[in-house]
Design a protein around this motif. Structure first.
Motif, short mmCIF file in Angstrom:
data_model
loop_
_atom_site.label_atom_id
_atom_site.label_comp_id
_atom_site.label_asym_id
_atom_site.label_seq_id
_atom_site.Cartn_x
_atom_site.Cartn_y
_atom_site.Cartn_z
N LYS A 122 28.78 40.38 36.28
CA LYS A 122 28.13 39.03 36.62
C LYS A 122 28.99 38.13 35.88
CE LYS A 122 23.78 36.56 36.85
NZ LYS A 122 22.39 36.47 36.51
N ARG A 123 28.90 38.34 34.39
CA ARG A 123 29.43 37.43 33.53
C ARG A 123 31.11 37.00 34.09
NH1 ARG A 123 34.44 37.82 29.88
NH2 ARG A 123 34.19 36.40 28.40
N ASN A 124 31.74 38.25 34.26
CA ASN A 124 33.06 38.06 34.81
C ASN A 124 33.12 37.06 35.92
OD1 ASN A 124 34.15 39.53 32.90
ND2 ASN A 124 34.56 41.35 34.02
N GLY A 125 32.39 37.26 37.01
CA GLY A 125 32.36 36.49 38.12
C GLY A 125 31.89 34.94 37.89
N LEU A 126 31.10 34.75 36.98
CA LEU A 126 30.63 33.34 36.54
C LEU A 126 32.04 32.73 35.84
CD1 LEU A 126 27.04 33.98 35.57
CD2 LEU A 126 27.83 32.61 37.72
N LEU A 127 32.45 33.54 35.00
CA LEU A 127 33.81 32.98 34.08
C LEU A 127 34.87 32.63 34.99
CD1 LEU A 127 35.15 32.17 31.54
CD2 LEU A 127 35.32 34.61 31.12
N ALA A 128 35.04 33.71 35.86
CA ALA A 128 36.39 33.47 36.80
C ALA A 128 36.19 32.05 37.59
CB ALA A 128 36.35 34.50 37.96
N GLN A 129 35.07 31.83 38.10
CA GLN A 129 34.79 30.41 38.87
C GLN A 129 35.21 29.32 38.15
OE1 GLN A 129 34.47 30.40 42.24
NE2 GLN A 129 34.48 32.83 41.95
N GLU A 152 47.09 27.51 41.95
CA GLU A 152 46.33 28.11 42.91
C GLU A 152 45.74 29.26 42.36
OE1 GLU A 152 46.99 29.55 47.58
OE2 GLU A 152 48.52 28.35 46.52
N ALA A 153 44.39 29.32 42.67
CA ALA A 153 43.55 30.47 41.78
C ALA A 153 42.49 31.11 42.76
CB ALA A 153 43.10 30.02 40.65
N TYR A 154 42.40 32.52 42.66
CA TYR A 154 41.35 33.37 43.61
C TYR A 154 40.95 34.11 42.43
CZ TYR A 154 44.56 31.64 47.07
OH TYR A 154 45.03 30.68 47.97
N TYR A 155 39.61 34.79 42.79
CA TYR A 155 39.20 35.80 42.09
C TYR A 155 38.73 36.86 42.95
CZ TYR A 155 35.41 38.27 39.35
OH TYR A 155 34.78 39.37 38.71
N ALA A 156 39.33 38.26 42.48
CA ALA A 156 38.93 39.56 43.37
C ALA A 156 38.11 40.32 42.56
CB ALA A 156 40.46 40.13 43.55
N THR A 157 37.17 40.95 43.20
CA THR A 157 36.05 41.67 42.59
C THR A 157 36.62 43.08 42.29
OG1 THR A 157 35.05 42.32 44.45
CG2 THR A 157 34.17 40.16 43.54
N SER A 158 37.67 43.53 42.81
CA SER A 158 38.10 44.96 42.62
C SER A 158 39.52 44.89 42.81
CB SER A 158 37.50 45.70 43.69
OG SER A 158 37.92 45.46 44.98
N LEU A 200 42.69 36.46 39.51
CA LEU A 200 41.99 37.06 38.64
C LEU A 200 41.18 38.32 39.07
CD1 LEU A 200 40.47 33.98 36.89
CD2 LEU A 200 42.09 35.20 35.90
N VAL A 201 41.24 39.24 38.31
CA VAL A 201 40.78 40.48 38.98
C VAL A 201 39.60 41.40 38.10
CG1 VAL A 201 41.22 42.86 39.71
CG2 VAL A 201 42.97 41.03 40.06
N ASN A 202 38.24 41.31 38.56
CA ASN A 202 37.41 41.94 37.82
C ASN A 202 37.60 43.60 37.39
OD1 ASN A 202 34.70 42.37 36.83
ND2 ASN A 202 33.91 43.17 38.68
N ASP A 203 38.80 43.73 36.75
CA ASP A 203 39.02 45.23 36.33
C ASP A 203 39.80 44.82 34.82
OD1 ASP A 203 39.57 48.06 36.17
OD2 ASP A 203 39.56 47.73 38.44
N ASN A 204 40.12 45.95 34.36
CA ASN A 204 41.03 46.00 33.01
C ASN A 204 42.39 46.61 33.53
OD1 ASN A 204 39.04 45.30 31.34
ND2 ASN A 204 38.32 47.78 31.31
N LEU A 205 43.47 45.57 33.87
CA LEU A 205 44.50 45.69 34.00
C LEU A 205 45.69 45.44 33.05
CD1 LEU A 205 44.49 43.93 37.60
CD2 LEU A 205 44.04 46.40 37.07
#
Length: 211
Positions: free
Chosen positions: A7-14, A26-32, A204-209
């Motif tokens: 949840k925190r990652n999603g909010l911060l990414a926005q 240009e920016a996007y957020y991917a949950t996986s 931005l990706v909701n993962d450790n890359l």
């Protein structure tokens, strides 16, 4: 991954998407990873010429594999048979449709920091390719630009150096501002704005890359 972190990652990414857009990116957020791969392939039209630097993140989401298997003109330095051919492929990056990369660190307000040895990666991010597409795990997000510099030098660089040779940081795990022959911290680039709107694209990706 813990749902509170998700949840925190999603909010911060926005928030970060808005900050990056304010910097002409240009920016996007991917949950996986899977969603990040899908978005990346949406952004790269078939037939595009594509190359990349030494990013682990683009490999971890399966992007390099998908490009090799798809309808793209791919320039892959890892397939070079000689040092001369590897150098030629690196030079081709400056006239490609897409250069793929990641970040060593990115601040919450959208400042991107990368540290390089031979500088082919930071050079291509700065100038040349018509588009730069960055795949950035949320593990690389820090509060400020100063924090991003610290992360790049003290976390990303020592881990990355272990792949290439025994620099002091590869042995101790801490940057010693070395001048060794294997130094991978020869150039540092701070990307804070893109003069060409949307040339730089960040997923931005909701993962450790990567590192």
């Amino acid at each position: 991954m813990n749902q509170n972190i998700v949840k925190r990652n999603g909010l911060l990414a926005q928030k970060m998407i808005r900050e990056l857009e304010s910097r002409n990116m240009e920016a996007y957020y991917a949950t996986s990873k899977e969603e990040a791969l899908q978005k990346a392939l949406e952004l790269i039209p078939e037939g595009s010429s594509v190359t990349w630097g030494g990013s682990m993140s683009i490999q971890e989401i399966g992007l390099t594999k998908a490009l090799h298997e798809g309808n793209y003109e791919v320039f892959d330095r890892d397939l070079a048979k000689t040092p001369e051919e590897k150098h030629e492929i690196a030079l081709k990056a400056f006239d490609t449709d897409f250069f793929l990369a990641s970040a060593n660190a990115i601040s919450e307000d959208g400042v991107i920091v990368n540290i390089d040895g031979r500088a082919n990666r930071v050079a291509a991010i700065a100038f040349g390719p018509r588009n730069v597409l960055m795949i950035v795990g949320m593990n690389k997000v820090v509060k400020t630009e100063a924090d991003a510099m610290v992360r790049a030098k003290e976390i990303a660089a020592p881990i990355n150096a272990q792949r290439f040779g025994k620099t002091p940081c590869a042995v101790t795990g801490s940057c010693s501002l070395c001048k060794s022959s294997g130094c991978i911290c020869c150039q540092t680039m701070i990307t804070r704005f893109s003069l060409e709107p949307k040339r730089i694209k960040v997923i931005l990706v909701n993962d450790n890359l990567g590192f």
